[in-house]
Scaffold this active site. Structure first.
Site, PDB file in Angstrom:
ATOM      1  CE  LYS A 181       0.958   3.861 -14.607  1.00 24.21           C
ATOM      2  NZ  LYS A 181       0.552   2.498 -14.051  1.00 24.21           N
ATOM      3  N   GLY A 217      -9.153   4.110 -18.133  1.00 24.04           N
ATOM      4  CA  GLY A 217      -9.193   3.286 -16.939  1.00 24.04           C
ATOM      5  C   GLY A 217     -10.527   3.421 -16.232  1.00 24.04           C
ATOM      6  CB  SER A 218     -11.560   2.502 -12.837  1.00 25.83           C
ATOM      7  OG  SER A 218     -10.736   3.287 -11.985  1.00 25.83           O
ATOM      8  CB  THR A 219     -15.664   5.937 -13.327  1.00 19.20           C
ATOM      9  OG1 THR A 219     -16.127   5.567 -14.649  1.00 19.20           O
ATOM     10  CG2 THR A 219     -16.318   7.243 -12.930  1.00 19.20           C
ATOM     11  NE  ARG A 220     -11.074   2.743  -7.517  1.00 21.37           N
ATOM     12  CZ  ARG A 220      -9.747   2.656  -7.528  1.00 21.37           C
ATOM     13  NH1 ARG A 220      -9.015   3.547  -6.862  1.00 21.37           N
ATOM     14  NH2 ARG A 220      -9.134   1.693  -8.197  1.00 21.37           N
ATOM     15  N   GLY A 226     -10.330   8.019 -12.841  1.00 16.15           N
ATOM     16  CA  GLY A 226     -10.551   9.182 -13.692  1.00 16.15           C
ATOM     17  C   GLY A 226     -10.894  10.428 -12.892  1.00 16.15           C
ATOM     18  CD  GLU A 237     -12.437   4.444 -23.031  1.00 13.01           C
ATOM     19  OE1 GLU A 237     -13.426   4.065 -22.338  1.00 13.01           O
ATOM     20  OE2 GLU A 237     -11.527   3.687 -23.377  1.00 13.01           O
ATOM     21  CB  CYS A 243     -14.321   0.217 -21.186  1.00 15.12           C
ATOM     22  SG  CYS A 243     -13.716   0.683 -22.823  1.00 15.12           S
ATOM     23  CD  GLU A 263     -16.077  -0.884 -16.514  1.00 18.31           C
ATOM     24  OE1 GLU A 263     -16.009  -0.849 -17.746  1.00 18.31           O
ATOM     25  OE2 GLU A 263     -15.443  -0.106 -15.767  1.00 18.31           O
TER      26      GLU A 263
END
Length: 496
Positions: free
Chosen positions: A188, A241-244, A246, A264, A299, A398
């Site tokens: 995706k 992608g983003s920690t949010r 993740g 990651e 990143c 970030e």
């Protein structure tokens, strides 16, 4: 190639926005599409299939059938190797096409799409192809009445969800080890950069990858991404992608089948410069070049520049002098080194952080403005903030844009404390001419990769990933096989 030649090719481009399932291009089940515009100049690139849960179901069912019948997983290692080698060769053969798609899709300069992204994606696939018949299983020590085999087996169906900043490279980092291990994949791509993913899947089929082993479903995260992460027949998710988001991936695994999730995620990497380093201009040039590469949309960008207070004024001035060399220009011009940010939303985000830095008292010594507004595209000047405190938003969050924050430190212990004072731990760099200090500081930093007297010069042979909220698991290197394989013990009794 000249600017006018690339512009002519871009004008003639009609990218195929359909998804690829079971080896065939197809529309979404609902027929829904979304428009994709280029950040280069705002042009409409085309309509892209908007995959939803029903399409993810089709892709996963196809991948599951392909895995269960063994059309890929049960092929001899040499056969899988040959197909993946042809896949890599196919990517290189399509270099100009893929590079142009990547540049128009997400805004990076064509010189780097062509010289970095396509070759790196191909090298990744080729490297894992070569690894297929060179990674051995194990036999455990036993007595004479037993034989204990420890074998790696493919996990099954892998969902790969990749970001928009390095669409081909991030896809290759998932596809390489997952396919080499014998898995089937549903990819995706980000809705902000969907085109190269579908073309990569098409090239894989042309190279001989059996149908349904690699499927690509473009769409939005809250529709296609969520459906893939929640799907009970997906065995593992590889997410970048983003920690949010993740965090959501981990929650989705808990809500569904406890699938493996490998994230990651974000970074706020520290670039530490000590006063004993003997080439400050090289360090300053590297800090600027590494920060502004890919428009700062990396990143692992060294967005926190930590400098000893004794050299800070001089070093900041050096970095600020280098910044204008990265002024954004037309990404289709091969002389351009910094292109467009990915879309209007990201432009607003970056400009919001710049405003926040100014409001919180940081001193903007370079850039700080939107650029090339009359182009129809979305561009930001390379920006440097001095006098940044570690509690400011620009130092902690970030940004994913060309914004560098300079923080001053008193001594080695203070530098280490500042560098580790972050929820992230993806990457760092230490600049010192004293080998003892370089080793000592590198060991003390809580980061997945630490560079010494350089930045980002590693390759596919070493793992990439982070500590803390920068994720879990590792991409690249042989260690990536750990994410996409199961370990099986087979204990055999041997009668005398």
């Amino acid at each position: 190639m000249t600017l006018s030649s690339w512009q002519e090719r871009a004008a003639a481009l009609r990218p195929d926005g359909r998804m690829l399932i079971d080896g065939q291009r197809c529309a979404s089940t609902s027929g829904q599409t979304f428009d994709k515009r280029s950040p280069v100049d705002g042009r409409l690139l085309g309509a892209v299939a908007q995959a939803q849960a029903a399409d993810v179901d089709r892709a996963v069912a196809s991948a599951r059938a392909a895995f269960d019948d063994g059309r890929w997983s049960r092929q001899p290692p040499a056969a899988r190797k040959k197909v993946l080698q042809k896949f890599a060769e196919g990517l290189l053969a399509a270099t100009d096409e893929l590079a142009l798609l990547e540049t128009l899709d997400m805004g990076k300069p064509i010189r780097f799409s062509r010289s970095v992204d396509v070759p790196a994606a191909a090298r990744c696939i080729a490297w894992y192809a070569e690894a297929i018949d060179k990674v051995y299983d194990e036999i455990a020590p036993t007595g004479p009445s037993a034989l204990a085999l420890i074998t790696r087996e493919p996990m099954g169906v892998v969902g790969a969800i990749v970001p928009w900043n390095y669409p081909m490279i991030m896809a290759a980092w998932k596809l390489g080890p997952a396919l080499a291990a014998g898995n089937c994949v549903v990819l995706k791509p980000s809705e902000k950069s969907p085109y190269t993913a579908m073309r990569m899947a098409e090239i894989a089929v042309e190279a001989g990858l059996p149908p349904a082993v690699f499927n690509a479903v473009p769409g939005f995260g809250h529709e296609a991404g969520e459906a893939l992460a929640l799907h009970p027949d997906v065995d593992a998710i590889g997410f970048t992608g983003s920690t949010r988001v993740g965090r959501r991936m981990l929650a989705y695994a808990g809500q569904s089948n406890l699938k493996r999730v490998y994230n990651e995620l974000g970074g706020k990497s520290a670039f530490l410069v000590f006063p004993d380093f003997d080439d400050l201009d090289r360090a300053a040039e590297t800090a600027a070049g590494s920060m502004y590469f890919n428009q700062g949309e990396s990143c692992n960008a060294p967005s926190r520049l930590l400098v000893h207070e004794a050299i800070a004024d001089d070093f900041v001035a050096r970095v600020a002098r280098h910044a204008p060399a990265y002024a954004p220009a037309d990404p289709l011009d091969e002389a351009t080194v910094m292109g467009a940010v990915v879309d209007e939303g990201q432009l607003r985000t970056v400009m919001g952080y710049i405003a926040s830095g100014q409001e919180e008292g940081a001193r903007c010594v370079a850039g700080g403005r939107q650029a090339r507004a009359d182009s129809g595209g979305v561009y930001v000047e390379p920006t440097v903030f001095d006098q940044v405190r570690s509690d400011m938003r620009i130092a902690r969050e970030e940004i994913f844009g060309p914004v560098l924050s300079v923080i001053r430190f008193r001594d080695e212990a203070h530098a280490i404390a500042l560098a580790n004072d972050s929820p992230y731990g993806l990457q760092a760099s230490v600049w010192s001419s004293h080998i003892d200090r370089a080793h000592r500081v590198a060991r003390a930093l809580r980061a997945g990769t630490v560079h010494v007297n350089q930045y980002d010069e590693d390759d596919i042979t070493v793992p990439f990933g982070g500590y803390k909220q920068s994720g879990n698991g590792r991409d690249k290197s042989l260690h990536a096989f750990d994410k996409y394989t199961e370990l099986k013990t087979t204990w055999l009794r041997i009668n005398a």
